[in-house]
Design a protein around this motif. Structure first.
Motif, PDB file in Angstrom:
ATOM      1  N   ALA A   1     -18.262 -70.850 -33.448  1.00 29.04           N
ATOM      2  CA  ALA A   1     -17.600 -70.660 -32.154  1.00 29.04           C
ATOM      3  C   ALA A   1     -16.515 -69.600 -32.240  1.00 29.04           C
ATOM      4  CB  ALA A   1     -16.997 -71.980 -31.671  1.00 29.04           C
TER       5      ALA A   1
ATOM      6  N   SER B   1     -24.353 -68.343 -31.155  1.00 30.40           N
ATOM      7  CA  SER B   1     -23.993 -69.616 -30.530  1.00 30.40           C
ATOM      8  C   SER B   1     -24.568 -69.714 -29.119  1.00 30.40           C
ATOM      9  CB  SER B   1     -22.472 -69.755 -30.472  1.00 30.40           C
ATOM     10  OG  SER B   1     -22.127 -70.940 -29.785  1.00 30.40           O
ATOM     11  N   ASP B   2     -24.971 -70.915 -28.726  1.00 29.99           N
ATOM     12  CA  ASP B   2     -25.420 -71.141 -27.360  1.00 29.99           C
ATOM     13  C   ASP B   2     -24.267 -71.559 -26.457  1.00 29.99           C
ATOM     14  OD1 ASP B   2     -28.059 -70.349 -27.651  1.00 29.99           O
ATOM     15  OD2 ASP B   2     -28.696 -72.324 -28.349  1.00 29.99           O
ATOM     16  N   SER B   3     -23.069 -71.668 -27.020  1.00 26.82           N
ATOM     17  CA  SER B   3     -21.845 -71.935 -26.262  1.00 26.82           C
ATOM     18  C   SER B   3     -20.949 -70.702 -26.368  1.00 26.82           C
ATOM     19  CB  SER B   3     -21.106 -73.144 -26.836  1.00 26.82           C
ATOM     20  OG  SER B   3     -21.921 -74.290 -26.787  1.00 26.82           O
ATOM     21  N   ALA B   4     -20.013 -70.581 -25.432  1.00 21.40           N
ATOM     22  CA  ALA B   4     -19.077 -69.457 -25.468  1.00 21.40           C
ATOM     23  C   ALA B   4     -18.424 -69.361 -26.848  1.00 21.40           C
ATOM     24  CB  ALA B   4     -18.018 -69.630 -24.390  1.00 21.40           C
ATOM     25  N   CYS B   5     -18.236 -68.143 -27.334  1.00 21.79           N
ATOM     26  CA  CYS B   5     -17.648 -67.946 -28.655  1.00 21.79           C
ATOM     27  C   CYS B   5     -16.760 -66.711 -28.632  1.00 21.79           C
ATOM     28  CB  CYS B   5     -18.740 -67.847 -29.720  1.00 21.79           C
ATOM     29  SG  CYS B   5     -19.977 -66.582 -29.418  1.00 21.79           S
TER      30      CYS B   5
ATOM     31  N   GLY C   1     -24.433 -68.133 -25.486  1.00 21.72           N
ATOM     32  CA  GLY C   1     -22.985 -68.167 -25.293  1.00 21.72           C
ATOM     33  C   GLY C   1     -22.358 -66.790 -25.208  1.00 21.72           C
TER      34      GLY C   1
END
Length: 133
Positions: A38, A55-59, A86
Protein backbone atom coordinates in the motif's frame (compact mmCIF):
# COMPACT_ATOMS: atom_id res chain seq x y z
CA UNK A 1 35.61 7.97 -26.42
CA UNK A 2 32.97 5.56 -25.04
CA UNK A 3 30.19 6.87 -22.81
CA UNK A 4 29.94 5.48 -19.27
CA UNK A 5 26.37 6.60 -18.48
CA UNK A 6 27.35 9.35 -16.04
CA UNK A 7 26.93 12.05 -18.68
CA UNK A 8 24.07 14.53 -18.24
CA UNK A 9 21.66 15.07 -21.14
CA UNK A 10 19.49 18.18 -21.37
CA UNK A 11 15.84 17.40 -22.05
CA UNK A 12 13.18 20.02 -22.73
CA UNK A 13 9.59 19.44 -21.64
CA UNK A 14 7.01 22.18 -22.18
CA UNK A 15 9.71 24.84 -22.27
CA UNK A 16 11.47 23.62 -19.12
CA UNK A 17 15.02 22.32 -19.23
CA UNK A 18 15.74 19.16 -17.26
CA UNK A 19 19.08 17.43 -16.79
CA UNK A 20 18.82 13.65 -16.91
CA UNK A 21 21.68 11.24 -16.46
CA UNK A 22 22.30 9.24 -19.64
CA UNK A 23 22.23 5.94 -17.72
CA UNK A 24 18.64 6.75 -16.69
CA UNK A 25 17.59 6.39 -20.32
CA UNK A 26 19.46 3.15 -20.89
CA UNK A 27 18.71 1.46 -17.56
CA UNK A 28 15.05 2.21 -17.22
CA UNK A 29 13.91 -0.30 -19.80
CA UNK A 30 15.86 -3.13 -18.17
CA UNK A 31 14.81 -2.78 -14.53
CA UNK A 32 11.22 -3.45 -13.51
CA UNK A 33 10.26 -3.56 -9.83
CA UNK A 34 6.86 -4.97 -8.86
CA UNK A 35 5.37 -3.84 -5.54
CA UNK A 36 2.01 -4.99 -4.15
CA UNK A 37 2.23 -2.94 -0.95
CA UNK A 38 0.00 0.00 0.00
CA UNK A 39 3.00 2.30 0.46
CA UNK A 40 6.51 2.37 -0.96
CA UNK A 41 9.29 4.79 -0.07
CA UNK A 42 11.39 5.60 -3.13
CA UNK A 43 15.10 4.90 -2.74
CA UNK A 44 18.18 5.64 -4.80
CA UNK A 45 18.25 2.09 -6.16
CA UNK A 46 14.94 2.90 -7.88
CA UNK A 47 16.73 5.34 -10.21
CA UNK A 48 16.34 4.11 -13.75
CA UNK A 49 13.54 1.70 -12.80
CA UNK A 50 9.93 1.21 -13.71
CA UNK A 51 8.05 0.59 -10.45
CA UNK A 52 4.79 -1.26 -11.03
CA UNK A 53 2.38 -0.86 -8.13
CA UNK A 54 0.01 -3.85 -8.34
CA UNK A 55 -2.31 -3.18 -5.40
CA UNK A 56 -6.05 -3.37 -6.04
CA UNK A 57 -6.53 -0.69 -3.35
CA UNK A 58 -5.30 2.90 -3.43
CA UNK A 59 -1.56 3.08 -2.78
CA UNK A 60 1.27 5.59 -2.63
CA UNK A 61 4.90 6.15 -3.46
CA UNK A 62 6.64 8.52 -1.03
CA UNK A 63 9.43 10.77 -2.30
CA UNK A 64 11.80 11.17 0.69
CA UNK A 65 13.51 14.40 1.69
CA UNK A 66 17.25 14.68 1.17
CA UNK A 67 17.76 14.88 4.96
CA UNK A 68 16.39 11.32 5.14
CA UNK A 69 19.38 10.10 3.13
CA UNK A 70 17.45 9.41 -0.06
CA UNK A 71 20.69 9.35 -2.05
CA UNK A 72 19.15 10.50 -5.35
CA UNK A 73 21.46 12.47 -7.66
CA UNK A 74 20.26 15.45 -9.67
CA UNK A 75 18.79 14.09 -12.91
CA UNK A 76 17.88 10.74 -11.36
CA UNK A 77 14.57 9.49 -12.68
CA UNK A 78 12.15 6.61 -12.40
CA UNK A 79 8.66 5.64 -13.54
CA UNK A 80 5.66 4.58 -11.48
CA UNK A 81 2.93 2.52 -13.14
CA UNK A 82 -0.53 1.76 -11.79
CA UNK A 83 -0.44 -1.97 -12.49
CA UNK A 84 -3.43 -2.85 -10.31
CA UNK A 85 -6.91 -1.41 -9.82
CA UNK A 86 -5.70 0.88 -7.00
CA UNK A 87 -4.90 4.46 -7.96
CA UNK A 88 -1.29 5.46 -7.20
CA UNK A 89 -0.55 8.78 -5.48
CA UNK A 90 2.93 10.30 -5.35
CA UNK A 91 3.43 11.79 -1.88
CA UNK A 92 6.21 14.30 -1.19
CA UNK A 93 7.79 14.00 2.27
CA UNK A 94 7.99 17.14 4.40
CA UNK A 95 10.29 19.64 2.70
CA UNK A 96 9.97 18.07 -0.77
CA UNK A 97 8.40 19.96 -3.68
CA UNK A 98 7.10 18.13 -6.74
CA UNK A 99 6.25 20.36 -9.70
CA UNK A 100 3.50 19.09 -11.98
CA UNK A 101 0.92 20.41 -14.40
CA UNK A 102 -1.83 18.17 -13.03
CA UNK A 103 -2.27 16.06 -9.88
CA UNK A 104 0.20 13.59 -8.38
CA UNK A 105 -2.18 10.68 -9.06
CA UNK A 106 -2.36 8.19 -11.90
CA UNK A 107 -5.34 8.59 -14.23
CA UNK A 108 -6.29 4.91 -14.35
CA UNK A 109 -4.90 1.39 -14.58
CA UNK A 110 -1.70 1.13 -16.65
CA UNK A 111 -1.10 4.89 -16.41
CA UNK A 112 2.56 5.76 -15.84
CA UNK A 113 4.08 8.75 -14.06
CA UNK A 114 7.65 9.87 -14.71
CA UNK A 115 9.60 11.52 -11.87
CA UNK A 116 12.88 13.43 -12.24
CA UNK A 117 14.95 14.93 -9.42
CA UNK A 118 15.87 18.46 -10.48
CA UNK A 119 17.83 19.52 -7.38
CA UNK A 120 17.82 19.09 -3.60
CA UNK A 121 14.23 18.31 -2.55
CA UNK A 122 12.93 19.47 -5.96
CA UNK A 123 11.26 16.99 -8.30
CA UNK A 124 9.25 17.12 -11.52
CA UNK A 125 6.36 14.75 -12.29
CA UNK A 126 4.66 14.23 -15.62
CA UNK A 127 2.81 11.42 -17.35
CA UNK A 128 -0.72 10.08 -17.54
CA UNK A 129 -2.08 11.90 -14.49
CA UNK A 130 -5.52 12.47 -13.10
CA UNK A 131 -6.52 15.94 -14.28
CA UNK A 132 -6.50 18.78 -11.78
CA UNK A 133 -9.98 19.95 -10.79
Amino acid sequence: MPLDGSELVEVQKEGQKLLVQLRSFSNRIFKVVTDASASRKAKSSDAGARIVMTSDSACQVVIPADVDGSGFDDGASFEVEQGGAGQVTIVPADGVTINTAETLMTAKRYATLYLVRESANQWHCCGYQQAAG
